[in-house]
Design an enzyme around this catalytic site. Structure first.
Site, PDB file in Angstrom:
ATOM      1  N   GLU A   6       0.786  -1.231   0.000  1.00  0.00           N
ATOM      2  CA  GLU A   6       0.000   0.000   0.000  1.00  0.00           C
ATOM      3  C   GLU A   6       0.819   1.283   0.000  1.00  0.00           C
ATOM      4  OE1 GLU A   6      -3.463   0.232  -0.076  1.00  0.00           O
ATOM      5  OE2 GLU A   6      -3.338  -1.897  -0.538  1.00  0.00           O
ATOM      6  N   SER A  42     -48.114 -30.563  41.190  1.00  0.00           N
ATOM      7  CA  SER A  42     -47.707 -30.876  42.566  1.00  0.00           C
ATOM      8  C   SER A  42     -46.402 -30.224  42.990  1.00  0.00           C
ATOM      9  CB  SER A  42     -47.597 -32.398  42.741  1.00  0.00           C
ATOM     10  OG  SER A  42     -48.867 -33.006  42.646  1.00  0.00           O
TER      11      SER A  42
END
Length: 832
Positions: free
Chosen positions: A90, A479
């Protein structure tokens, strides 16, 4: 000569005029654009868009949320050779120029004049930082001029290494990877420091055109780009010729590597995501928060697996509902099996597979499984597959593979290990026939003292259904509600030795078409029964009589005291059978109150939140169990540090302070129930395991566990709620749209096995944890038939009592009653 002089002067004046115009235009543009440029200092404060990551308590990744994959990294963590690869690709003169490369700009200008269009921008790395952080990507002269001005400012105020670090953390490198660390993970599943030279060069080639040079989408172009960068690195003396020769011959090794989730906990992840978004808004997805939850990775994975296995086991008991698809012969001949199975999704651990051949003589089936390829299904994995008719009715047991499947069927399978091969024999994976369960379930495990969620599973598969049954499903507890009723009775002077008559009872109600004749689940009645036995045998008639004596409103008030929601509780005697509605989380929380000895519990999921810099912005408060001076303790703590209001809603579970709020340092949990009553209830509920409906849990080989099964009318909801003094875990199984699970399905057969599979791992290696015996408790030997003190030499059993509720010493009247001469009023009061 004079003509040459005049020409030279003309060109000189034209040059000076052009230069002046250029200076004036440039200065004008600078003066015009400069006020609108952002200050470079913002670079130091900019938050890179980093995803939200959710971890377990032991730092295992649970989930990642966010469009962009990014993991910020410092320049010191990046190998020098990797930095040089990006410079070669780059901006080779990065450390020499002042932010703008005149040669690069001149080259770009020449390309523009010669081609008539912009070919390259001549951008330096600094200019790319300016563009990526501050500007749009429009290819215009104004943007380019802004880019140059910003680059010059950046170079004046930041050093080169800081600029390069900003660049490498911001650039887009394809496949949702932003920044070099994320790209190394996505393409190579490695940290940056472990990449090879060839892999480093490959990453360096991506910023120019992430799509065109992507090694996954365009491997040929990516290879050319990589080798060009390697050549540049050699020419710039970044690498040696030998290193270049070795790297350019290296094969492409890139692949797509999604973030490795280490714990299967989608329901938990979604709860955490919702909480963070609720507090931080959309920034939750981009601001880099790290969330640490209270769940333990091993317990959480065990909970997920246990629930799935339990639901699959239930489903197998009720038969095979047939293939999920059928492929006709013509399509089988024209399309490859791999393409055909792609039309069917994976569900949890189940994989779709196409039946390609059946051999009844060898009792095997040949299939092609998605993502696996050819495999063998032995017949012994199919023997459960009797044809489903109803929840209570199945077809005959299959005798050969063709009784179950046909060529072209698409079914779900479990993938097993490869079958052992022999000389000249192929080795193929083996699979087992499976199907996606219709029944659903939930599991919640809480730290009984703190309320921290240790594990949570909200259903079989989050991808199949995002409905979180653990915190959203309102179901009848059956229950499993009875312990709260019995605890209230113990607080009101009754004892485990109190006797009630388990005999038929009829209630007339003007709102009902017929009289209510409740029954026990067995359909039988057992006569005078002590409360201890009534609880561990889950006797419905005794619970109804008990509620009648204690009082319906008094019981509802007591539930409010325990902070159990009563909005969906009936104000009639059916309350005793658990006909109200609670979510599994609400039931688990109530159970935790019993487990810890009677203190309030506020379930919570988020332990800690850190920002992108690693600073803690939220820490869950310390939980303090309080018996005395609670008001003073709460006043000295941060406001709002007491337990949650009645019930624990999903919103409350997910609620965490925002970044601007100060998290409470302590959470004061008051006592909600008398510790002696809770201690006695513990002993009664341990008998549920030792003698009653929860006997399967004896397989754990522990003496400290207690619990209660639960099954509602027509077996529409089945439960098991169990605990020791430190951990409370609740499991539920049922259909999303309430329907019977089957005549032979109860809490002990559907929910309890899931609980056992989870608790076996959750409690492994931990010492027994039982509630300490409080003061004011006595053990007395009683006559099990009468509940009174046993006479010397008489067969009896020891029972535990509060001192003030203990049976009175025997008197002469008791002796007469024993010999049949008394009135028996004490017992007769309980019989009718």
């Amino acid at each position: 000569m004079s003509h040459l002089l005049r020409t030279s002067r003309l060109f000189a004046w034209l040059f000076l005029t052009g230069l002046s115009v250029t200076v004036i235009v440039t200065s004008g543009l600078y003066l015009y654009l400069r006020p609108g440029l952002p200050p470079v200092e913002q670079l130091l404060d900019i938050k890179l868009q980093t995803p939200l990551r959710v971890y377990s308590k032991d730092s295992r990744l649970i989930a990642e949320f966010g469009e962009k994959r990014r993991a910020p990294i410092t320049i010191e963590q990046i190998p020098t050779i990797q930095l040089q690869a990006f410079l070669a690709a780059e901006d080779a003169r990065f450390y020499e120029h002042f932010g703008v490369d005149i040669k690069g700009l001149a080259r770009a200008a020449i390309e523009l004049v010669s081609t008539g269009s912009i070919q390259s921008g001549g951008s330096t790395i600094t200019m790319q930082v300016a563009k990526n952080y501050f500007l749009s990507r429009d290819r215009t002269f104004i943007r380019k001029f802004n880019e140059i001005l910003l680059a010059l400012q950046i170079e004046r105020e930041l050093d080169k290494n800081r600029i390069l670090e900003l660049y490498l953390n911001k650039i887009y490198l394809g496949n949702r990877a932003y920044g070099i660390a994320a790209a190394a993970q996505v393409y190579y599943n490695k940290p940056v420091a472990e990449l090879s030279l060839a892999q480093m060069a490959m990453l360096a080639g991506l910023p120019k055109a992430p799509s065109a040079f992507n090694p996954l989408a365009n491997p040929d172009r990516a290879l050319i780009r990589r080798n060009w960068i390697l050549g540049r690195m050699r020419d710039l003396d970044f690498i040696t010729g030998d290193a270049y020769d070795l790297a350019v011959t290296a094969p492409l090794t890139a692949g797509y590597n999604a973030t490795d989730v280490e714990v299967d906990a989608d329901y938990v992840a979604e709860m955490a995501r919702s909480a963070i978004v609720q507090r931080f808004g959309d920034g939750a997805y981009t601001d880099g928060y790290t969330v640490t939850l209270t769940v333990d990775s091993l317990k959480q994975q065990t909970a997920t697996d246990a629930l799935r296995e339990g639901l699959e086991a239930y489903d197998r008991r009720h038969g095979f509902r047939g293939p999920i698809g059928q492929i006709d012969q013509e399509t089988l001949e024209e399309t490859t099996p791999s393409d055909l199975v792609l039309n069917y999704p994976k569900v949890a651990s189940l994989t779709p597979a196409l039946v390609t051949g059946i051999k009844d003589e060898t009792l095997s089936v040949r299939v092609h499984a998605r993502g696996v390829g050819d495999a063998v299904m032995p017949f012994d994995t199919m023997t459960w597959a009797r044809r489903y008719k109803t929840e209570d009715l199945r077809g005959p047991e299959p005798e050969k593979p063709s009784d179950v499947l046909a060529v072209g069927d698409v079914v779900y399978v479990h993938i097993n290990e490869k079958a052992p091969g022999g000389e000249g024999k192929e080795t193929l994976p083996t699979v087992a026939l499976a199907q996606v369960p219709r029944a659903e379930g939930a599991l919640i495990s809480l730290d009984a003292d703190t309320g921290a969620i240790q594990a949570l599973a909200g259903g079989y598969s989050f991808r199949q259904s995002k409905y979180n049954r653990a915190v959203q499903a309102k179901r009848q507890p059956g229950s499993t509600f009875k312990p709260f009723l019995y605890l209230n009775a113990l607080e009101n002077g009754m004892t485990p030795a109190t006797i009630y008559n388990d005999a038929p009872i009829v209630f007339d109600d003007s709102e009902l078409e017929t009289a209510w004749r409740p029954q026990n689940s067995s359909g039988q009645f057992y006569g005078p029964t002590r409360l201890r036995e009534a609880l561990y045998r889950s006797r419905n008639i005794v619970s109804i009589r008990l509620l009648r004596d204690v009082g319906i409103q008094k019981t509802l008030d007591y539930l409010k005291q325990l902070k159990i929601p009563v909005d969906n509780m009936p104000d009639n005697l059916s309350l005793s059978l658990g006909s109200g509605q609670l979510t599994p989380m609400e039931l688990a929380r109530g159970l935790a109150v019993i487990a810890n000895g009677g203190y309030d519990v506020q379930p919570y999921l988020i332990e800690r939140i850190e920002d992108v810099n690693g600073d803690t912005v939220y820490q869950a408060p310390e939980t303090i169990l309080c018996d005395q001076n609670c008001d003073e303790l709460a006043a000295s703590a941060t406001p709002n540090s007491e337990g949650a209001a009645a019930g624990t809603s999903e919103a409350e579970l997910e609620s965490v302070p925002s970044a601007s709020e100060s998290a409470p340092e302590v959470r004061v949990m008051r006592r909600l129930a008398d510790e002696r009553s809770v201690y006695i209830l513990h002993s009664m509920m341990r008998d549920v395991i030792r003698l009653g409906t929860g006997r399967r849990a004896l397989a754990l080989g522990r003496t400290d566990i207690a619990g209660k099964t639960g099954t509602t009318n027509e077996q529409k909801d089945t439960w098991f709620a169990g605990f020791n003094h430190e951990v409370a875990t609740t499991t539920w199984v049922g259909f999303d749209q309430p329907a019977p699970l089957g005549r032979r399905e109860f809490g002990a057969s559907t929910a309890l096995p899931i609980w056992i599979d989870y608790m076996e791992v959750a409690l492994k290696g931990t010492p027994p944890a039982t509630m300490p015996r409080p003061n004011g408790i006595v053990n007395i030997r009683i006559n099990p038939e009468t509940g009174k003190r046993a006479r010397p030499g008489e067969d009896g059993v020891f029972e535990v009592f509060k001192e003030e509720d203990a049976p009175a010493p025997l008197t002469a009247e008791d002796e007469d009653e024993r010999n049949g001469n008394g009135s028996g009023d004490g017992l007769s009061r309980q019989i009718f």
